[in-house]
Design a protein around this motif. Structure first.
Motif, PDB file in Angstrom:
ATOM      1  N   UNK A 173       0.857  -1.298  -0.442  1.00 43.86           N
ATOM      2  CA  UNK A 173       0.138  -0.134   0.461  1.00 43.86           C
ATOM      3  C   UNK A 173       0.992   1.474   0.180  1.00 43.86           C
ATOM      4  N   UNK A 175      -0.133   4.361   0.800  1.00 44.58           N
ATOM      5  CA  UNK A 175       0.290   5.138   1.757  1.00 44.58           C
ATOM      6  C   UNK A 175       0.512   5.331   3.232  1.00 44.58           C
ATOM      7  N   UNK A 176       1.144   3.482   3.120  1.00 43.51           N
ATOM      8  CA  UNK A 176       1.905   3.073   4.306  1.00 43.51           C
ATOM      9  C   UNK A 176       2.991   3.158   3.442  1.00 43.51           C
ATOM     10  N   UNK A 178       4.034   6.296   2.758  1.00 43.15           N
ATOM     11  CA  UNK A 178       3.595   7.257   2.352  1.00 43.15           C
ATOM     12  C   UNK A 178       3.282   7.454   3.570  1.00 43.15           C
ATOM     13  N   UNK A 179       3.433   6.568   4.475  1.00 45.97           N
ATOM     14  CA  UNK A 179       3.323   7.053   6.120  1.00 45.97           C
ATOM     15  C   UNK A 179       4.293   7.208   6.410  1.00 45.97           C
ATOM     16  N   UNK A 180       5.120   6.416   6.660  1.00 43.72           N
ATOM     17  CA  UNK A 180       6.631   6.606   7.332  1.00 43.72           C
ATOM     18  C   UNK A 180       7.429   7.328   6.416  1.00 43.72           C
ATOM     19  N   UNK A 181       6.918   7.248   5.380  1.00 44.71           N
ATOM     20  CA  UNK A 181       8.081   8.689   5.104  1.00 44.71           C
ATOM     21  C   UNK A 181       7.845   9.914   5.429  1.00 44.71           C
ATOM     22  N   UNK A 182       6.828   9.987   6.363  1.00 40.45           N
ATOM     23  CA  UNK A 182       5.949  11.228   6.328  1.00 40.45           C
ATOM     24  C   UNK A 182       6.696  11.732   7.702  1.00 40.45           C
ATOM     25  N   UNK A 194       8.604  -1.948   7.498  1.00 38.03           N
ATOM     26  CA  UNK A 194       6.800  -1.868   6.856  1.00 38.03           C
ATOM     27  C   UNK A 194       7.917  -2.885   5.907  1.00 38.03           C
TER      28      UNK A 194
ATOM     29  N   UNK B  65       5.478  15.497   1.239  1.00 39.45           N
ATOM     30  CA  UNK B  65       5.725  14.019   0.661  1.00 39.45           C
ATOM     31  C   UNK B  65       5.557  14.565  -1.177  1.00 39.45           C
ATOM     32  N   UNK B  83       9.550  16.009   4.277  1.00 40.13           N
ATOM     33  CA  UNK B  83       8.470  15.307   5.227  1.00 40.13           C
ATOM     34  C   UNK B  83       9.183  16.360   6.510  1.00 40.13           C
ATOM     35  N   UNK B  89       0.037  13.277   8.957  1.00 39.65           N
ATOM     36  CA  UNK B  89      -1.173  13.216   8.395  1.00 39.65           C
ATOM     37  C   UNK B  89      -1.898  11.824   9.241  1.00 39.65           C
ATOM     38  N   UNK B  95      -4.138   2.836   8.546  1.00 41.68           N
ATOM     39  CA  UNK B  95      -3.110   2.138   7.950  1.00 41.68           C
ATOM     40  C   UNK B  95      -1.855   1.328   9.465  1.00 41.68           C
ATOM     41  N   UNK B  99       1.282  -6.216  11.539  1.00 48.28           N
ATOM     42  CA  UNK B  99       2.289  -7.001  12.517  1.00 48.28           C
ATOM     43  C   UNK B  99       2.350  -6.450  13.798  1.00 48.28           C
ATOM     44  N   UNK B 108       4.894   3.893  16.647  1.00 50.89           N
ATOM     45  CA  UNK B 108       6.091   3.957  14.997  1.00 50.89           C
ATOM     46  C   UNK B 108       6.795   4.647  14.452  1.00 50.89           C
ATOM     47  N   UNK B 112      10.781   6.074  14.157  1.00 50.78           N
ATOM     48  CA  UNK B 112      11.140   6.114  13.245  1.00 50.78           C
ATOM     49  C   UNK B 112      12.326   7.171  13.962  1.00 50.78           C
TER      50      UNK B 112
END
Lengths: 285, 265
Positions: A173, A175-176, A178-182, A194, B65, B83, B89, B95, B99, B108, B112
């Motif tokens: 996905x 968007x997943x 993108x979520x990590x990137x954000x 991921x 992004x 970013x 967001x 999302x 796991x 999460x 990071x």
């Protein structure tokens, strides 16, 4: 309002579930299990007395008792367990190396569309080529050692693993990502947090296939050259018209395959514990 | 007035046109055109518009992004080029990583950012408590209902303590009642923490119930065609605001701006 699905098998389900022994006893008492055992009994009986009934000579289908006798003879005379161990070790090493290679290339190609585009025609060609046909070539290269056997297994296990890992990363996905990137994830963090995990369910589907293919790879390697392993005994038995020996070899090879498969399923249950009702979909296997 | 938290200055975004038919001159599609908007500190602004008008494109540019083809985006006075930690967001999809346990999912973003395990654990548990999920820290996403999953996503978004929240239809996949409860939570949280929010929605009442200001976008190429202040009390209490008679005056206005009546006719 918000309710939790209690029926879903979760980490807490394990603590309240009945023990392994209780579950096994319950399973044995089930009607379907009894029928399944019945089928086995009928099959063994047909094998024992069927050939004589239809005048099939023992060198075509030896009765089950004769196969058993041959099994014990092979243990004492032919060092059967030495050969079994040899084959099993080759299967394990070939499967492990093939898996690692498949994962490595799958992840690399998944993360680099350019690499995939450049390499895909060659990988496809190699995938289409019948891997067992390489066995004689590898024997020419490496002689009567373990290497040609392991190499055939690596080659044959590699593809289902690589294709599944690659597919998982391709269909991740966006968007997943993108979520990590954000969150300002680095490329390496994106991979470890991921992509690596997202590829696990398809990877295990590939491992299930790979575990049985590894046995095929090793046997073909052993049949082509060398004087060790069940593949060798298979060819030897066939050459000396010892049908029972061939049967013993086939049965033991099947057992090795089953053990490899069960090991994969066992690991899968532990690694993919977060996927609901995993066992139900596969009929408990 | 203080400096805006989030600002779009003359932002235009074009994408390469992949399915261009023969003879069509333009080799790109303009998703948004000349958008200028600003969101003040602590303000909640909703963005409404027809499907495919480029709302999500705006949001992607806000979070760094995606970069504008022309114009600039500023967050906390800094030009957005990648970013950054000022912005987080939240989408319609939760999302959540299947796991990871709910707590690990909330951690999460902190993970990071390499926050120490003990600290991020504490922060995650604190937020789960705030989001009414304290008993579910060790559950896995598949064990939770849609509303609870979205709460967990909210906790994950808040965990990194952004000053600006960009939300893209976060409640649109939920049933009507769950949606209202989560709107209420959002309203309360936003006013308690003083977060700045840009909120994309299709739900006209949601926009009126939650925001200080509503922006209306046109069809693609998306541009802002109307802007008005929601002059109603109780922004921190969307349930109460919903039942305010003043809501009735805004909804028909929005409907006519979006040509909803014409489409039905």
């Amino acid at each position: 309002m918000d309710t939790i699905d209690k029926s879903a098998a979760g980490p807490h389900a394990a603590t309240t579930a009945p023990s392994w022994w209780t579950r096994t006893c319950r399973a044995l008492m089930r009607r379907e299990t009894a029928l399944s055992i019945g089928v086995l009994v009928v099959f063994l009986a047909a094998w024992e007395w069927g050939p004589a009934l239809f005048d099939i000579p023992a060198y075509i289908i030896p009765p089950v008792s004769e196969v058993f006798a041959e099994f014990f003879r092979m243990i004492t005379v032919d060092r059967l367990f030495y050969h079994v161990g040899y084959t099993a070790a080759e299967v394990i090493v070939g499967f492990a190396l093939g898996t690692l290679l498949g994962m490595l290339i799958g992840y690399i190609l998944g993360m680099s569309p350019t690499a995939e585009f450049v390499l895909s025609p060659y990988i496809l060609a190699l995938q289409i080529a019948p891997k067992v046909a390489f066995a004689p070539l590898f024997v020419m290269w490496f002689g009567f050692t373990v290497y040609p056997k392991i190499l055939v297994a690596v080659l044959i296990v590699f593809f289902p693993i690589m294709v599944n890992v690659l597919g998982a990363i391709r269909t991740l996905d966006h968007d997943l990502v993108n979520l990590a990137r954000s969150f300002n994830a680095s490329r390496l963090q994106l991979f470890w947090k991921v992509e690596f995990h997202a590829a696990m369910p398809p990877l295990f589907a590939g491992l299930r296939i790979g575990s049985t293919l590894a046995v095929i790879g090793v046997v073909v390697g052993e049949m082509v050259g060398g004087n060790t392993g069940l593949g060798y005994l298979l060819v030897f038995g066939s050459g000396s018209a010892n049908t029972a020996m061939v049967f013993v070899s086939i049965i033991l090879l099947t057992l090795i395959g089953i053990l490899a498969y069960v090991a994969v399923v066992w690991t899968e249950r532990r690694v993919l514990h977060y996927i609901p009702a995993r066992g139900a979909a596969t009929g408990g296997i | 007035m203080s400096e805006p938290r989030l600002e779009f200055r003359d932002v235009t975004k074009r994408f390469p046109n992949r399915n261009r038919s023969a003879g069509e001159a333009e080799s790109y599609v303009t998703a948004v055109k000349d958008v200028t908007l600003s969101v003040a500190d602590g303000e909640v602004v909703s963005l409404i518009g027809p499907s495919g008008c480029g709302k999500s494109t705006l949001l992607n540019m806000g979070s760094g992004l995606d970069l504008p083809s022309s114009g600039d985006v500023y967050v906390d006075g800094e030009r957005v080029e990648r970013p950054n930690e000022h912005v987080a967001f939240m989408l319609q999809k939760d999302l959540l990583l299947p796991w990871r346990s709910i707590r690990e999912n909330v951690e999460f973003g902190l993970e990071i950012k390499q926050v120490a395990p003990a600290d991020r654990r504490e922060r995650a548990l604190e937020l789960l408590d705030k989001c009414h999920l304290s008993g579910f820290a060790d559950h896995y996403p598949h064990q939770l209902s849609g509303g609870m999953r979205q709460r967990a996503a909210m906790a994950r978004t808040l965990a990194v303590d952004p000053s600006v929240l960009l939300m893209d239809e976060p409640f649109s996949a939920l049933d009507a009642q769950t949606k209202m409860v989560l709107q209420q939570d959002l309203g309360e949280t936003v006013s308690a923490t003083g977060k700045t929010v840009l909120f994309i929605t299709h739900d006209l009442i949601e926009a009126v119930a939650l925001s200080d200001r509503v922006l209306v976008m046109s069809q693609r190429p998306g541009t802002i065609i109307e802007e008005f202040t929601v002059d109603l009390p109780d922004r921190s209490d969307p349930m109460k605001r919903r039942s305010h008679p003043g809501v009735a005056q805004y909804v028909p206005k929005l409907m006519s701006l979006l040509h909803i009546g014409e489409a039905a006719a």
